[in-house]
Every structure is written in C-alpha cells, then in structure tokens.
Design a protein around this motif. Structure first.
Motif, PDB file in Angstrom:
ATOM      1  N   PHE A   1      -9.237   8.350  -0.078  1.00 22.25           N
ATOM      2  CA  PHE A   1      -7.821   8.461  -0.424  1.00 22.25           C
ATOM      3  C   PHE A   1      -7.048   9.220   0.653  1.00 22.25           C
ATOM      4  CE2 PHE A   1      -4.089   9.768  -2.870  1.00 22.25           C
ATOM      5  CZ  PHE A   1      -3.767   8.571  -3.487  1.00 22.25           C
TER       6      PHE A   1
ATOM      7  N   ALA B   1      -6.572   5.570  -8.502  1.00 20.66           N
ATOM      8  CA  ALA B   1      -6.693   4.469  -7.547  1.00 20.66           C
ATOM      9  C   ALA B   1      -8.108   3.912  -7.479  1.00 20.66           C
ATOM     10  CB  ALA B   1      -6.265   4.938  -6.157  1.00 20.66           C
TER      11      ALA B   1
ATOM     12  N   GLU C   1       0.832  -1.214   0.000  1.00 21.31           N
ATOM     13  CA  GLU C   1       0.000   0.000   0.000  1.00 21.31           C
ATOM     14  C   GLU C   1       0.860   1.255   0.000  1.00 21.31           C
ATOM     15  OE1 GLU C   1      -2.945   0.420   3.005  1.00 21.31           O
ATOM     16  OE2 GLU C   1      -4.206  -1.196   2.250  1.00 21.31           O
TER      17      GLU C   1
ATOM     18  N   LEU D   1      -6.308   6.919   3.427  1.00 17.40           N
ATOM     19  CA  LEU D   1      -5.179   6.061   3.109  1.00 17.40           C
ATOM     20  C   LEU D   1      -3.851   6.784   3.319  1.00 17.40           C
ATOM     21  CD1 LEU D   1      -6.406   4.274  -0.152  1.00 17.40           C
ATOM     22  CD2 LEU D   1      -5.794   3.150   1.993  1.00 17.40           C
ATOM     23  N   LEU D   2      -3.795   8.047   2.884  1.00 16.41           N
ATOM     24  CA  LEU D   2      -2.572   8.832   3.069  1.00 16.41           C
ATOM     25  C   LEU D   2      -2.266   9.014   4.549  1.00 16.41           C
ATOM     26  CD1 LEU D   2      -2.901  11.642   0.350  1.00 16.41           C
ATOM     27  CD2 LEU D   2      -1.673   9.466   0.201  1.00 16.41           C
TER      28      LEU D   2
ATOM     29  N   TYR E   1       2.565   1.746  -3.327  1.00 17.81           N
ATOM     30  CA  TYR E   1       1.558   2.085  -4.335  1.00 17.81           C
ATOM     31  C   TYR E   1       1.154   3.554  -4.219  1.00 17.81           C
ATOM     32  CZ  TYR E   1      -2.950   1.968  -6.808  1.00 17.81           C
ATOM     33  OH  TYR E   1      -3.998   2.224  -7.657  1.00 17.81           O
ATOM     34  N   LEU E   2       0.892   4.000  -2.991  1.00 10.97           N
ATOM     35  CA  LEU E   2       0.479   5.397  -2.780  1.00 10.97           C
ATOM     36  C   LEU E   2       1.597   6.366  -3.165  1.00 10.97           C
ATOM     37  CD1 LEU E   2      -1.351   4.978   0.644  1.00 10.97           C
ATOM     38  CD2 LEU E   2      -2.430   5.484  -1.556  1.00 10.97           C
TER      39      LEU E   2
END
Length: 444
Positions: A428, A421, A399, A431-432, A402-403
């Motif tokens: 998002f 994504a 992850e 996720l960050l 990917y980010l």
C-alpha cells in the motif's frame, strides 16, 4: 492570492481619495502602494512588483485607459480595475472590451470593490522573479510545492524522472529544471524515445560512424554529444526498446558513449532528465523495463498533477493562452464571457493542458467577437472530448481516485486503508508513493 500577501497599486490624482482608499484597503490586510498620476504609476511598476492596479479613469496627466494601454505593453497579464465618478455604459463597454478587468463607478460600493479585487487576483498571472520557470503558469499550491522541489534538484546533477499523464507539460518542467541549473547556459535537447524505430533512435542518441549502416555516408554526432555540458531530456522513456535500455544504462554508468559502427568511446558530460506516462514499476514486473535502468533514472521522482487536480489554475491558464493566441491570430480578442469561463472550469480535461491549448486555439480561430462565448467553448470541447484517454492514463486515474477515497474514509490511517484495499502495508505504501500521496495530508 490571499489578501494578506497581495500588493496593490492605487492611482488617483485626488490626494484625499487616494489616502482614504489606501487606508481602507490596508485595513483589510492588503499591501498598498500609491501613485498620484499615470507616469508615476509606471515608475512605481518599474521599481516593485504588484499583483493588481486600481486606477481612476479621469486624470489630467494621463487618463486611466492610457495608463492601462501602457501597462498592457510593459506588464502583460497584470490586471487593472478602473474607478470613475463619470461612469457611463459606453465607457464601461469600451474598458472591458479593451481587456480591463473591471469598471466601477464612484462612490465605490465596498463589497463590489472587494469582490472585483478577489476575482482579479484569482485570474492574474503571479508576478515572480523566477524566470527559470516563466513558462509554467500556476498558483496551485500543489504545483508550487512541485516547483520548489524542482528548483532544489536543479542545483545538482542527479537524474530526475518526471511522471504524469499525457499533456501535463513534462517537457516544459524539464526545460524549467534545466533553466534553474548551473547548466542553463548550455544546450537543452529533447527526444521522444517512443517516436522512432530502434535503429534510428540508437543513431540519434549515440551518433554513428561513416559506413555504420546503409545510408550512413558520413559520420554523425549523437544527441549525447550535442548536449555536452547541458541537459538531455528523454521523453517517454518507458517506450524505449529493451536492447537500447542496456546501452543507455552503460552510458549512464560509465559516462561514455560509443557511436554506432565506431570502436572508440567518447567522454560525455550531460545531465539526464527523463519522463513517462507509463507505470514503470508495473513495466518492470512484466520485464518490459530494466530495473537497474529505472533506479539510475529515478534518483529523484517528480509527479506532475493532471489539470483537473489543479482546477484553480484553469482561469489563469485560459487567460494566458488566450492572450498568446490572440497576439498570433486575432489581436481584437480580449476575454471569455463569464459563462464561457465557468464551462472551462467545469470541464474534465482528459487531455490536460495540451487539450486546453487546443480548445483556446479553436475558440480564437472561430470567434468574430472580442469576447469568447460559452457556445464556442462548448463546440471546441465537444470536438476535443471525442478522444478518449489512453488505457494507462485511465487506469492511473482510477487508482489515484481510489486511493484518495480510501485515505479520506480512514482519515489517513494506512493500516485500515490497506486492509480495505486487500493489500499489505508495504504494498500500500508503494501505491501511495507511485501516486505521490501522503497519508498525513488526510489526517484530521
């Protein structure tokens, strides 16, 4: 360390050469202190912190090798470069095997000197008055920012959740936060919440009354009481059984603890730090971790980077760990060969700092030479790399990579990155936040 902040100590009993070399290094941006003898150099080191010592070999009162020996005893980890007009192969070999960083012959080639200084500063232990975090060896900008945040949150009693892969040093960071806090004079107690069965963990945390269960032949104080006035570190909190999560939440809300089998609540004054390698937001989605407990524990979140994310620390850590291991087992072991260090820097380190510790210990155990060879490092890494990372660690690493790739491709544009994504902006951003990534860092 960058040249404009590095402080050097020059030692030479020739005033003319001392002045000339001092002027040359000052013009390069270094902060330079000088000493005309070995004893004067030691007095200077007692008064001010320096990152590197450059000393002449042949001096009347105390020669360079004797000075280095005293520096090793008093200021372990401080690198020393020796200069001499009487260079010889035996002297150079003896100097480098004793742990001296570099041995250069006068007249010193300017480029060779600057290269040796840069290499020595890159592998030296940063000198700091921050004793609260002396166990954390780093010069990584990412780690230094994390430590600044840790020192700030240490001053209050807010709960801190430390995230990071296994082996990154979560307990060491928790100890540093405790040491920087007003509670530093009291106990720091750690417990692994995933290592004990439920009933035993409950008894360890909260204590029990006499006769509370079979085998409870006397009352026992729990860790909340033992840590009174200090800090309790709950490691691997994500593995705590759900029934105990409810009881822990009550303790945090009411600041009271009730021992097993007792009908009396006891007031507590304890600061809670916790850590996990698990993805707790996902665990909450699966109803494996209580949301209300998560927000109680996660007032401030700190994320420890994996070792491969702070690769600039690998030489620093490797040399630090080598010194520690050699002191315990084989004092004659001094350093890594150039190829051995390159191999350490290029390794993947799925087990992070814990794996690096194991590799260094194995190298020291097997070497018969003062210098660790590349072959020994390769052998130790082969044994360590047979262990795969956990599924959770592998998924988290995917992850993160990917980010980062998305943000690099979109130059930090969150809208475009979220679209690529297949996620909305809100998801998002979550996720960050989970991976402590800031889109602004990727903007041009």
């Amino acid at each position: 360390m960058a040249k404009h902040t590095a402080r050097l100590l020059l030692v030479d009993d020739d005033p003319g050469l001392l002045t000339l070399l001092g002027m040359r290094l000052t013009s390069e941006g270094f902060q330079v202190t000088t000493a005309a003898s070995g004893p004067e150099a030691l007095r200077q080191l007692d008064k001010e912190k320096v990152e590197l010592v450059i000393s002449d070999l042949r001096m009347d009162e105390m020669d360079g090798l004797t000075l280095f020996s005293e520096i090793q005893k008093r200021f372990p980890g401080l690198p020393v470069i020796i200069l001499t007009a009487h260079g010889s192969i035996p002297e150079a070999v003896a100097a480098t095997q004793s742990g001296i960083f570099s041995f250069l012959t006068k007249p010193v080639d300017r480029d060779a000197l600057y290269k040796a200084i840069d290499q020595a500063l890159a592998q030296s232990v940063p000198v700091s008055d921050d004793r609260w975090r002396e166990a954390i060896v780093t010069r990584s900008p990412q780690m230094l920012r994390l430590l600044e945040q840790a020192q700030m949150v240490a001053q209050s009693d807010v709960s801190v959740l430390i995230n990071g892969q296994s082996g990154t040093g979560k307990e060491i960071l928790a100890q540093a936060i405790h040491a920087a806090s007003p509670r530093a004079g009291n106990a720091f107690i750690a417990i692994n919440c995933g290592a004990l069965p439920e009933q035993l963990l409950e008894s360890e945390l909260f204590g029990h009354a006499k006769g509370a269960f079979t085998g409870a032949i006397s009352a026992r104080e729990g860790l909340f009481q033992a840590a009174e006035g200090g800090t309790l570190f709950l490691d691997e909190i994500g593995d705590m059984p759900q029934a105990l999560q409810v009881k822990l939440l009550r303790v945090l809300q009411e600041r009271k603890v009730r021992p097993l089998g007792s009908n009396r609540d006891l007031d507590i004054n304890v600061r809670i730090l916790s850590a996990t390698h698990r993805d707790l937001p996902k665990a909450m989605e699966k109803k494996e971790f209580r949301e209300d407990l998560y927000y109680r524990l996660n007032v401030v979140s700190l994320r420890l980077p994996a070792l491969h994310e702070r690769a600039e620390d690998i030489p620093l850590l490797a040399n630090h760990l080598l010194r520690q291991s050699a002191e315990r087992h084989k004092p004659f072991v001094r350093s890594f060969s150039t190829d051995a260090m390159k191999r350490l820097i290029g390794a993947n380190w799925p087990g992070n700092v814990r794996q690096l510790v194991n590799v260094i210990e194995q190298c020291v155990a097997l070497t018969s030479s003062p210098v660790i060879s590349e072959a020994l490092v390769e052998q130790a890494l082969a044994g360590e790399n047979s262990a795969l990372p956990t599924f959770a660690d592998a998924r988290n690493q995917f992850e993160l990579n990917y980010l980062r790739k998305l943000l690099q491709m979109t130059k930090g544009n969150v809208t475009n990155a979220a679209r690529l994504a297949g996620r909305n902006r809100t998801e998002f951003y979550k996720l960050l936040a989970r991976h402590a990534l800031d889109a602004a860092d990727f903007k041009e």
